[in-house]
Design an enzyme around this catalytic site. Structure first.
Site, mmCIF file in Angstrom:
data_model
loop_
_atom_site.group_PDB
_atom_site.id
_atom_site.type_symbol
_atom_site.label_atom_id
_atom_site.label_comp_id
_atom_site.label_asym_id
_atom_site.label_seq_id
_atom_site.Cartn_x
_atom_site.Cartn_y
_atom_site.Cartn_z
ATOM 1 N N HIS A 1 10.349 -1.376 -5.159
ATOM 2 C CA HIS A 1 9.992 -0.034 -4.686
ATOM 3 C C HIS A 1 9.804 0.923 -5.863
ATOM 4 O O HIS A 1 10.512 0.830 -6.860
ATOM 5 C CB HIS A 1 11.096 0.522 -3.782
ATOM 6 C CG HIS A 1 11.129 -0.077 -2.422
ATOM 7 N ND1 HIS A 1 10.144 0.137 -1.492
ATOM 8 C CD2 HIS A 1 12.046 -0.882 -1.823
ATOM 9 C CE1 HIS A 1 10.448 -0.500 -0.373
ATOM 10 N NE2 HIS A 1 11.592 -1.140 -0.543
ATOM 11 N N CYS B 1 4.151 -0.287 -4.832
ATOM 12 C CA CYS B 1 3.252 0.627 -4.116
ATOM 13 C C CYS B 1 2.634 1.640 -5.071
ATOM 14 O O CYS B 1 3.224 2.002 -6.084
ATOM 15 C CB CYS B 1 4.013 1.368 -3.023
ATOM 16 S SG CYS B 1 4.509 0.298 -1.674
ATOM 17 N N ARG C 1 -1.639 -1.046 -4.014
ATOM 18 C CA ARG C 1 -0.590 -1.741 -4.752
ATOM 19 C C ARG C 1 -0.966 -1.726 -6.224
ATOM 20 O O ARG C 1 -2.118 -1.988 -6.585
ATOM 21 C CB ARG C 1 -0.437 -3.196 -4.282
ATOM 22 C CG ARG C 1 -0.007 -3.352 -2.841
ATOM 23 C CD ARG C 1 1.423 -2.899 -2.608
ATOM 24 N NE ARG C 1 1.816 -3.055 -1.216
ATOM 25 C CZ ARG C 1 1.741 -2.107 -0.299
ATOM 26 N NH1 ARG C 1 1.246 -0.918 -0.615
ATOM 27 N NH2 ARG C 1 2.134 -2.331 0.931
#
Length: 182
Positions: A82, A150, A159
Protein backbone atom coordinates in the site's frame (compact mmCIF):
# COMPACT_ATOMS: atom_id res chain seq x y z
CA UNK A 1 3.80 -7.59 14.63
CA UNK A 2 4.92 -9.81 11.79
CA UNK A 3 8.47 -8.43 11.79
CA UNK A 4 8.96 -9.13 15.49
CA UNK A 5 7.58 -12.66 15.10
CA UNK A 6 9.93 -13.33 12.19
CA UNK A 7 12.97 -12.02 14.09
CA UNK A 8 12.11 -14.24 17.09
CA UNK A 9 11.69 -17.28 14.82
CA UNK A 10 15.06 -16.66 13.16
CA UNK A 11 16.77 -16.16 16.54
CA UNK A 12 15.47 -19.51 17.85
CA UNK A 13 16.48 -21.43 14.72
CA UNK A 14 19.17 -19.40 12.96
CA UNK A 15 20.42 -20.30 9.51
CA UNK A 16 23.35 -22.61 9.43
CA UNK A 17 24.93 -25.58 7.78
CA UNK A 18 26.71 -25.82 4.50
CA UNK A 19 23.65 -25.34 2.32
CA UNK A 20 22.73 -21.81 3.46
CA UNK A 21 19.22 -22.85 2.39
CA UNK A 22 16.23 -20.65 3.02
CA UNK A 23 13.77 -23.57 2.95
CA UNK A 24 11.04 -21.32 1.56
CA UNK A 25 9.26 -23.98 -0.52
CA UNK A 26 6.19 -24.15 1.73
CA UNK A 27 5.35 -20.65 2.94
CA UNK A 28 1.79 -20.67 4.30
CA UNK A 29 -0.63 -17.87 3.39
CA UNK A 30 -0.35 -14.97 5.81
CA UNK A 31 3.07 -15.98 7.14
CA UNK A 32 6.03 -13.62 7.18
CA UNK A 33 9.12 -15.07 5.53
CA UNK A 34 11.47 -12.20 4.61
CA UNK A 35 12.23 -8.52 5.03
CA UNK A 36 12.39 -6.00 2.20
CA UNK A 37 15.01 -3.23 2.44
CA UNK A 38 14.90 -0.26 0.05
CA UNK A 39 17.71 2.19 0.87
CA UNK A 40 16.27 4.89 -1.45
CA UNK A 41 13.22 5.10 0.86
CA UNK A 42 15.26 6.05 3.91
CA UNK A 43 17.96 4.93 6.30
CA UNK A 44 16.86 1.71 7.89
CA UNK A 45 13.74 1.31 5.67
CA UNK A 46 12.71 -2.31 6.27
CA UNK A 47 9.32 -4.03 5.99
CA UNK A 48 8.21 -7.64 6.49
CA UNK A 49 7.18 -9.67 3.46
CA UNK A 50 3.97 -11.66 3.97
CA UNK A 51 2.86 -14.60 1.82
CA UNK A 52 -0.23 -13.38 -0.04
CA UNK A 53 -1.77 -10.23 -1.51
CA UNK A 54 -5.26 -10.41 -0.04
CA UNK A 55 -6.45 -7.31 1.87
CA UNK A 56 -5.75 -8.80 5.31
CA UNK A 57 -2.22 -9.77 4.25
CA UNK A 58 -1.44 -6.39 2.67
CA UNK A 59 -2.69 -4.75 5.88
CA UNK A 60 0.26 -6.37 7.71
CA UNK A 61 3.18 -5.64 5.38
CA UNK A 62 4.40 -6.08 1.84
CA UNK A 63 2.60 -8.99 0.17
CA UNK A 64 4.22 -11.66 -2.00
CA UNK A 65 2.19 -12.86 -4.98
CA UNK A 66 1.97 -16.59 -4.07
CA UNK A 67 2.22 -17.79 -7.68
CA UNK A 68 5.41 -15.81 -8.27
CA UNK A 69 8.99 -16.96 -7.66
CA UNK A 70 10.58 -16.89 -4.23
CA UNK A 71 13.67 -14.74 -3.58
CA UNK A 72 16.61 -15.74 -5.76
CA UNK A 73 14.66 -18.22 -7.88
CA UNK A 74 14.48 -18.10 -11.66
CA UNK A 75 11.30 -16.22 -12.49
CA UNK A 76 9.72 -13.12 -11.02
CA UNK A 77 9.66 -12.45 -7.26
CA UNK A 78 6.61 -10.16 -7.25
CA UNK A 79 5.39 -8.11 -4.29
CA UNK A 80 2.69 -5.52 -3.61
CA UNK A 81 2.30 -2.86 -0.96
CA UNK A 82 0.00 0.00 0.00
CA UNK A 83 1.02 3.62 -0.58
CA UNK A 84 -1.70 4.96 1.71
CA UNK A 85 -3.15 3.29 4.82
CA UNK A 86 -2.07 0.02 6.43
CA UNK A 87 1.37 1.31 7.39
CA UNK A 88 2.00 2.76 3.90
CA UNK A 89 5.00 0.51 3.15
CA UNK A 90 5.24 1.76 -0.46
CA UNK A 91 4.23 5.39 0.26
CA UNK A 92 7.34 6.78 -1.46
CA UNK A 93 7.93 3.99 -3.98
CA UNK A 94 7.61 6.58 -6.75
CA UNK A 95 11.06 7.87 -5.68
CA UNK A 96 12.83 4.70 -6.86
CA UNK A 97 15.22 5.14 -9.77
CA UNK A 98 16.95 2.83 -12.22
CA UNK A 99 20.02 1.33 -10.54
CA UNK A 100 18.58 1.52 -7.01
CA UNK A 101 19.02 -1.53 -4.79
CA UNK A 102 16.08 -3.52 -3.44
CA UNK A 103 17.33 -6.07 -0.91
CA UNK A 104 15.40 -9.13 0.22
CA UNK A 105 16.58 -10.54 3.56
CA UNK A 106 15.69 -14.14 4.33
CA UNK A 107 16.75 -16.36 7.21
CA UNK A 108 19.94 -17.39 5.40
CA UNK A 109 20.69 -14.88 2.63
CA UNK A 110 20.62 -11.34 1.31
CA UNK A 111 19.30 -11.05 -2.26
CA UNK A 112 20.33 -7.78 -3.87
CA UNK A 113 18.14 -6.76 -6.82
CA UNK A 114 18.74 -3.64 -8.94
CA UNK A 115 15.88 -1.61 -10.38
CA UNK A 116 15.85 -1.54 -14.20
CA UNK A 117 12.67 0.20 -15.26
CA UNK A 118 9.21 1.35 -14.20
CA UNK A 119 5.77 1.98 -15.67
CA UNK A 120 2.23 3.03 -14.79
CA UNK A 121 -0.45 0.60 -15.89
CA UNK A 122 -4.16 -0.02 -15.42
CA UNK A 123 -5.12 -2.32 -12.51
CA UNK A 124 -6.37 -4.86 -15.08
CA UNK A 125 -2.84 -5.28 -16.51
CA UNK A 126 -1.92 -8.25 -14.32
CA UNK A 127 0.76 -9.52 -16.72
CA UNK A 128 3.29 -7.31 -14.91
CA UNK A 129 3.78 -10.09 -12.33
CA UNK A 130 4.13 -13.02 -14.74
CA UNK A 131 7.36 -15.11 -14.59
CA UNK A 132 8.53 -13.06 -17.60
CA UNK A 133 6.65 -9.78 -17.09
CA UNK A 134 4.01 -9.07 -19.74
CA UNK A 135 4.96 -12.18 -21.74
CA UNK A 136 2.37 -14.92 -21.06
CA UNK A 137 3.60 -18.46 -21.54
CA UNK A 138 7.27 -17.50 -21.91
CA UNK A 139 9.63 -19.67 -19.86
CA UNK A 140 11.72 -17.52 -17.46
CA UNK A 141 15.51 -17.64 -17.61
CA UNK A 142 16.31 -14.70 -15.31
CA UNK A 143 15.88 -13.91 -11.62
CA UNK A 144 13.63 -10.84 -11.52
CA UNK A 145 11.75 -8.70 -9.02
CA UNK A 146 8.54 -6.72 -9.49
CA UNK A 147 7.19 -4.15 -7.01
CA UNK A 148 3.57 -3.04 -7.45
CA UNK A 149 1.52 -0.34 -5.72
CA UNK A 150 -1.43 1.96 -6.35
CA UNK A 151 -1.03 5.23 -8.19
CA UNK A 152 -1.73 8.01 -7.42
CA UNK A 153 -0.96 7.65 -3.71
CA UNK A 154 -4.53 8.31 -2.53
CA UNK A 155 -6.18 6.64 -5.49
CA UNK A 156 -6.21 3.39 -7.31
CA UNK A 157 -6.85 4.35 -10.92
CA UNK A 158 -3.44 2.97 -11.94
CA UNK A 159 -0.63 0.77 -10.67
CA UNK A 160 2.96 1.92 -10.33
CA UNK A 161 5.31 -0.91 -11.28
CA UNK A 162 9.07 -1.29 -10.81
CA UNK A 163 11.03 -4.15 -12.34
CA UNK A 164 14.56 -5.25 -11.57
CA UNK A 165 17.01 -8.12 -11.77
CA UNK A 166 19.00 -10.11 -9.21
CA UNK A 167 22.49 -8.66 -8.96
CA UNK A 168 23.97 -10.78 -6.15
CA UNK A 169 23.28 -13.22 -3.34
CA UNK A 170 25.22 -13.01 -0.10
CA UNK A 171 24.98 -15.48 2.79
CA UNK A 172 24.03 -13.70 6.02
CA UNK A 173 27.05 -15.37 7.63
CA UNK A 174 29.17 -12.90 5.58
CA UNK A 175 27.45 -9.84 7.09
CA UNK A 176 25.21 -7.19 5.55
CA UNK A 177 25.47 -6.14 1.89
CA UNK A 178 27.34 -2.85 1.52
CA UNK A 179 24.34 -1.29 -0.29
CA UNK A 180 22.60 -1.18 3.11
CA UNK A 181 25.36 0.83 4.76
CA UNK A 182 23.98 4.17 3.60
Amino acid sequence: AVGNDLEREWAVAPAGGASESDELDEVPAGAGFAFLHIPRLGDGWRRPVIQGVQPDELARGVGHYPESALPGEIGNFAVAGHRATHGEPFRDLNELQAGDAVVVETRANWYVYLVDTSDKVLPSEVGVVLPVPNQPGVEPTERLITLTTCDPRWGSTHRLIFWGHLDSVQPKSEGRPTVLDG
